[in-house]
Write a protein that holds these residues in place. Structure first.
Motif, PDB file in Angstrom:
ATOM      1  N   THR A 186       0.807  -1.225   0.000  1.00 54.56           N
ATOM      2  CA  THR A 186       0.000   0.000   0.000  1.00 54.56           C
ATOM      3  C   THR A 186       0.837   1.271   0.000  1.00 54.56           C
ATOM      4  O   THR A 186       0.303   2.364   0.061  1.00 54.56           O
ATOM      5  N   VAL A 191      -3.872   7.303   1.105  1.00 55.72           N
ATOM      6  CA  VAL A 191      -4.164   6.766   2.435  1.00 55.72           C
ATOM      7  C   VAL A 191      -5.587   6.191   2.534  1.00 55.72           C
ATOM      8  O   VAL A 191      -5.801   5.152   3.159  1.00 55.72           O
ATOM      9  N   THR A 192      -6.538   6.805   1.849  1.00 55.97           N
ATOM     10  CA  THR A 192      -7.889   6.232   1.915  1.00 55.97           C
ATOM     11  C   THR A 192      -7.964   4.911   1.158  1.00 55.97           C
ATOM     12  O   THR A 192      -8.654   3.980   1.569  1.00 55.97           O
ATOM     13  N   GLN A 194      -5.378   2.954   0.722  1.00 54.00           N
ATOM     14  CA  GLN A 194      -4.604   2.049   1.558  1.00 54.00           C
ATOM     15  C   GLN A 194      -5.492   1.383   2.601  1.00 54.00           C
ATOM     16  O   GLN A 194      -5.433   0.179   2.827  1.00 54.00           O
ATOM     17  N   LYS A 195      -6.354   2.173   3.199  1.00 49.83           N
ATOM     18  CA  LYS A 195      -7.219   1.638   4.242  1.00 49.83           C
ATOM     19  C   LYS A 195      -8.096   0.522   3.687  1.00 49.83           C
ATOM     20  O   LYS A 195      -8.219  -0.546   4.291  1.00 49.83           O
ATOM     21  N   ASN A 196      -8.683   0.770   2.511  1.00 54.42           N
ATOM     22  CA  ASN A 196      -9.548  -0.247   1.914  1.00 54.42           C
ATOM     23  C   ASN A 196      -8.794  -1.510   1.564  1.00 54.42           C
ATOM     24  O   ASN A 196      -9.279  -2.624   1.770  1.00 54.42           O
ATOM     25  N   GLU A 199      -8.015  -3.486   4.671  1.00 54.62           N
ATOM     26  CA  GLU A 199      -9.209  -4.194   5.150  1.00 54.62           C
ATOM     27  C   GLU A 199      -9.472  -5.440   4.321  1.00 54.62           C
ATOM     28  O   GLU A 199      -9.776  -6.514   4.846  1.00 54.62           O
ATOM     29  N   GLU A 366      -4.818  14.053  -1.373  1.00 52.05           N
ATOM     30  CA  GLU A 366      -4.378  12.817  -1.998  1.00 52.05           C
ATOM     31  C   GLU A 366      -3.844  13.092  -3.395  1.00 52.05           C
ATOM     32  O   GLU A 366      -3.990  14.194  -3.916  1.00 52.05           O
ATOM     33  N   LEU A 571     -12.633  11.682   6.623  1.00 52.65           N
ATOM     34  CA  LEU A 571     -12.272  10.444   5.920  1.00 52.65           C
ATOM     35  C   LEU A 571     -10.755  10.254   5.920  1.00 52.65           C
ATOM     36  O   LEU A 571     -10.237   9.165   6.194  1.00 52.65           O
ATOM     37  N   LEU A 572     -10.051  11.351   5.651  1.00 53.47           N
ATOM     38  CA  LEU A 572      -8.587  11.297   5.618  1.00 53.47           C
ATOM     39  C   LEU A 572      -8.033  10.914   6.990  1.00 53.47           C
ATOM     40  O   LEU A 572      -7.133  10.087   7.109  1.00 53.47           O
ATOM     41  N   ASP A 574      -9.537   9.372   9.420  1.00 53.02           N
ATOM     42  CA  ASP A 574      -9.891   7.986   9.723  1.00 53.02           C
ATOM     43  C   ASP A 574      -8.939   6.999   9.083  1.00 53.02           C
ATOM     44  O   ASP A 574      -8.690   5.917   9.609  1.00 53.02           O
ATOM     45  N   ALA A 575      -8.474   7.365   7.915  1.00 50.39           N
ATOM     46  CA  ALA A 575      -7.698   6.403   7.137  1.00 50.39           C
ATOM     47  C   ALA A 575      -6.258   6.288   7.613  1.00 50.39           C
ATOM     48  O   ALA A 575      -5.553   5.355   7.250  1.00 50.39           O
TER      49      ALA A 575
END
Lengths: 582, 353
Positions: A186, A191-192, A194-196, A199, A366, A571-572, A574-575
């Motif tokens: 990732t 970063v968003t 990456q989070k997905n 998961e 991003e 959102l940012l 959180d990620a």
């Protein structure tokens, strides 16, 4: 839960004509079925070489691997290093599969995505073309690709980075491997995204009961994903154990340093701890602990919030140094056909803000959000379609070439890639003194040279580096050179365009400290452009969040972080992968 | 890749052909007008002024240059306007009191030398050139790519070094010298082993019956000679590109999938070097279609290069112009095909256009 992989005394070295270089130095670790181990280290620590050694993907002629890599399945144990080339091929992709860092280049550009996945199925499971296609589409659904049927027939360049990485994952899990090696999967992603992806990896790992070796430089990811962790430094595993144990009570000074030098999101250090605060290295490469510790309870190391508030208050009383108003920039992409139709992309869409003298404005967003374009527009390296740029009371857009050149003395830039922003055939002394000569800052050549040497010392380099060439330096050192070059014309305003993004965390901390220190000495104003909200939050007074060419939010750094006004900022935040316990 | 793309490319091609036609005919007609010799080349040295004037009139040489150019363009065009009394094959569309509009094949005029139709001369020579060029390029491509792959596979080995050495030699060898050497060595000295003739054309004409026979035997040596340089270039290009591609991340992905080396080479590597290969191959093919003058000359091969040189020697302007225009058309056509091929092998190209 049986033992799946047992690595004993693995060493890998590369040799060329002159010398042998040991990349992995006698490491041992083991992995149970269904377990995830994270290998953490900075660039050059040997973590990727370890994974490539397991897969035996290194060039056989130039590398030498020794030790044992015991791989057990169905009660059979095989030493992967003893297998002939033909034998290891039956493991690759079937028993052990791999995901790489660069999704952009890891897929063959001229083959359809679907075919690249079904190829594996046909090879290892002997499926027919039709059956492999059906299975591939099912896999695409599993990795949550939209319109799997359509993507089957797409080529890699038609997909986004995250989608490509999903294809890589589909490819890796296609034959139900017992071990998945993910090498910085990732790092190249937003970063968003990456989070997905993380998961998804976790979900798939649990569903398939796979074991995973997860290679990363980001400790934050580790705490969310792995059961075990091994910290690598200069080819050796310096510390290994359960994630919880290592994070709560790191033993080795390097681990301590690594954990501390990533900007903490809750408190603001006066200066970031670096690896060197924790350990000393001697000439032979051995190291010892300095015995220092950084605790967030220690008030002397933390910036005082009231002091910060006071400073900021003073800051905003002044007249702004730079004001931009309603900046627009569109790029047009030529369409198909007769070249008449074209699509317009709003890279920067009606952006206005001010920067005050002595302020650091963080610009975060991003990839593709227009932050770098904006930086270039401010420096007039790109012309905006419309809008005004006012600097020190003068409208930059009305300045002629000559006046602008004088202006450039005041405004400098530091780019992301320290490797390509230095001319490889120029000695660094020349590189730094050249702008001084152009702007005639000092009366004589000798004075320039002396000033250059002074600058080198200021950024933490040595006077004897004056005659060296860029390739003799590491990434962090090069970034120091670039900073010295920017300082050579005594600017008052510097745009840092992702200037620490290409660097390892420990080096990143040093460079940030350097920038911070220089700001204190010279009273610079910065625009600090980065995709890393953590770093931006630490470094900036105010943060502007950019999304699709627009500023969605601008405000005091802590306030933006703790109570974001816009959905996108939330959102940012959180990620960002968070360290569970420090 | 869509229709408008192809139309656009064709339009560009047409513009190129037209500009060649006008520029060339302007230059040549200016030559003929200023230099009276051309007419004497046609008629012989001792012709009286009256005959010369008649001939000039017949060929429109008494007109100003711009009119000659237009006459020529009119002859060349598929749709042409002629005075009513015209003796030319084609479909008459309609006739007014003075003009005849007709659709016909492009007409390239007549040779000053032989009075044969230039179109006929070229269409006699063209198959020879095309067969020679295509054979040479096919030979060069197959052997070149093969050698390149072998060299890349055994990088830095003795085989690799030998192939590079030979390829460098092949590139440096001038074609006229190679032609003489090969013709003499393989066609004459070693004739008893090779059984190949030193020279000859694609068609062997029986002197008694006048019948034409296809003679593949004659093709081998000139095609081989002509193929040496492209072969060397293609071999080096293939080797270097294969080595470069094999460093790419997606090849590592393919290896990590467990693919055997053969599959990696053919399925993942070769297709990625197709674009530079097509560029090289089409460039060489284009050059050869323009006539491999030396090779055709030395091997006595009836081809466009040969008639072009002969035309220049004898100041036979219609033949020279006709040949150049034909070559231009072939080049344009080849480039359209190549653009199409790029898009076929590389999906990334399809987006542009």
């Amino acid at each position: 839960m049986g033992l799946l992989l047992d690595i004993q005394h693995l060493s890998t070295s590369f040799k060329n004509e002159e010398r042998e270089f040991v990349a992995v130095d006698d490491i041992s670790f083991s992995l149970n079925q269904g377990e995830t181990i994270a290998i953490v280290g900075e660039s050059g620590s040997g973590k990727s070489v370890t994974s490539l050694s397991i897969m035996r993907l290194l060039n056989e002629k130039s590398s030498r691997i020794s030790g044992n890599i015991l791989f057990s399945r169905n009660g059979h144990t095989t030493d992967l290093l003893k297998l002939p080339e033909r034998g290891i091929r039956r493991f690759r992709g079937k028993e052990i599969s791999m995901i790489f860092q660069e999704p952009m280049t890891s897929l063959n550009p001229v083959l359809k995505c679907g075919e690249q996945v079904s190829e594996s199925l046909r090879l290892h499971l002997g499926m027919s073309r039709q059956k492999a296609k059906e299975k591939t589409i099912a896999l695409f659904e599993k990795v949550k690709l939209p319109r799997p049927e359509h993507i089957y027939h797409s080529y890699p360049h038609q997909l986004s980075g995250g989608q490509k990485q999903r294809i890589m994952i589909a490819m890796a899990i296609s034959c139900n491997p017992s071990l998945l090696i993910a090498d910085e999967p990732t790092t190249a992603l937003d970063v968003t995204v990456q989070k997905n992806i993380l998961e998804l990896l976790k979900e798939i790992q649990e569903e398939y009961k796979m074991s995973m070796i997860f290679i990363t430089h980001d400790l934050g990811i580790v705490s969310e994903l792995a059961h075990q962790v091994a910290i690598m430094y200069k080819g050796k595993i310096v510390e290994a154990g359960k994630v919880k144990d290592i994070f709560s009570a790191p033993q080795h000074p390097y681990t301590k340093g690594l954990l501390a030098c990533k900007p903490n999101l809750e408190v603001r250090w006066k200066s970031l701890p670096t690896i060197h605060d924790f350990m000393k290295e001697d000439e032979k490469g051995g190291f010892s602990s300095t015995g220092r510790s950084f605790s967030i309870q220690d008030k002397s190391l933390i910036e005082d919030t009231t002091e910060r508030e006071k400073r900021l208050e003073d800051l905003y009383k002044k007249e702004p140094l730079l004001t931009i108003k309603n900046i627009h920039k569109t790029f047009s992409i030529r369409g198909r056909g007769w070249g008449l139709s074209s699509t317009k992309i709003h890279a920067v869409d009606d952006v206005s803000f001010s920067v005050y003298p002595g302020e650091t404005l963080g610009l975060v967003g991003e990839s593709g959000c227009g932050k770098s374009t904006l930086g270039k527009i401010i420096l007039r390296l790109l012309e905006p379609n419309s809008g005004e740029i006012e600097y020190g009371g003068r409208n930059l857009r009305n300045l002629g070439t000559k006046d602008m050149r004088l202006m450039r003395k005041k405004m400098q830039v530091i780019f992301q890639d320290p490797y390509s922003s230095l001319n490889p055939i120029k000695r660094i002394g020349e590189a730094i003194s050249e702008p001084m000569m152009v702007h005639k800052i000092y009366p004589s050549k000798n004075a320039c040279k002396n000033a250059t040497i002074e600058l080198l010392e200021k950024v933490g380099l040595k006077p004897e580096h004056y005659h060296c060439y860029p390739h003799e330096f590491s990434g962090g050192q090069r970034q120091r050179i670039v900073i010295a070059r920017a300082l050579s014309v005594q600017p008052e305003f510097i745009v840092c365009d992702e200037c620490v993004s290409a660097l390892d965390v420990s080096v990143q901390a040093q460079i940030i400290n350097l920038l911070q220190e220089l700001k204190k000495q010279h009273g610079f104003s910065y625009i600090f452009i980065s995709h890393d909200l953590g770093v931006v939050k630490y470094f900036s007074d105010r943060i502007a969040v950019m999304h699709q060419g627009k500023i969605v939010e601008i405000g005091e750094a802590d306030q933006v972080y703790h109570s974001p006004a816009s959905e996108y900022t939330r959102l940012l935040i959180d990620a960002i992968p968070k360290l569970v316990a420090v | 890749m869509n229709l408008s793309y192809i139309l656009k490319k064709s339009l560009y091609g047409l513009i190129i052909i037209l500009s060649v036609v006008f520029t060339l005919s302007f230059i040549f007609f200016s030559f003929i007008n200023t230099d009276g010799k051309a007419v004497y080349e046609m008629t012989g040295q001792n012709t009286d002024q009256k005959t010369v004037d008649e001939i000039k009139k017949a060929y429109h040489l008494d007109q100003p240059v711009w009119k000659q150019v237009l006459y020529y363009a009119n002859d060349l065009s598929v749709i042409s306007v002629y005075p009513q009394e015209i003796n030319r094959r084609g479909i008459k569309v309609f006739t007014t009191s003075q003009k005849t509009w007709m659709i016909k094949w492009p007409y390239l005029g007549k040779s000053f030398q032989t009075d044969r139709s230039v179109g006929q001369i070229i269409s006699n020579a063209m198959p020879g050139t095309i067969v020679l060029a295509v054979t040479a390029i096919i030979f060069a491509t197959f052997i070149g790519v093969l050698l390149g792959m072998v060299a890349a596979r055994h990088q830095n080995s003795f085989i690799d070094r030998s192939i590079i050495f030979l390829a460098s030699g092949g590139m440096a060898l001038p074609s006229f010298f190679a032609a003489i050497l090969i013709s003499w060595l393989l066609g004459y000295v070693l004739h008893h082993i090779t059984g190949l003739p030193t020279w000859g054309s694609l068609y062997y004409v029986d002197e008694y019956t006048g019948e034409k026979y296809l003679s593949i035997r004659n093709l081998i040596l000139p095609a081989f000679t002509l193929g040496i340089r492209p072969l060397s270039v293609i071999a080096q290009l293939t080797r270097n590109n294969v080595l470069e591609i094999q460093q790419m991340d997606f090849i590592r992905t393919a290896k990590a999938k467990g693919l055997p080396p053969g599959k990696i080479l053919f399925r993942h590597t070769l297709i990625n070097i197709a674009n530079p290969l097509i560029t090289a191959i089409s460039g060489w093919l284009g050059g050869m279609l323009a006539g491999a003058v030396f090779v055709e000359y030395i091997f006595g091969w009836q081809g466009i290069g040969k008639i072009l040189v002969e035309g220049l020697q004898k100041l036979d302007y219609p033949v020279v112009m006709g040949s150049v225009i034909t070559i231009t058309c072939l080049f344009v056509l080849l480039n359209i095909i190549v653009d199409f091929l790029y898009a076929v092998v590389d999906p990334r190209v399809r987006l542009k256009g």
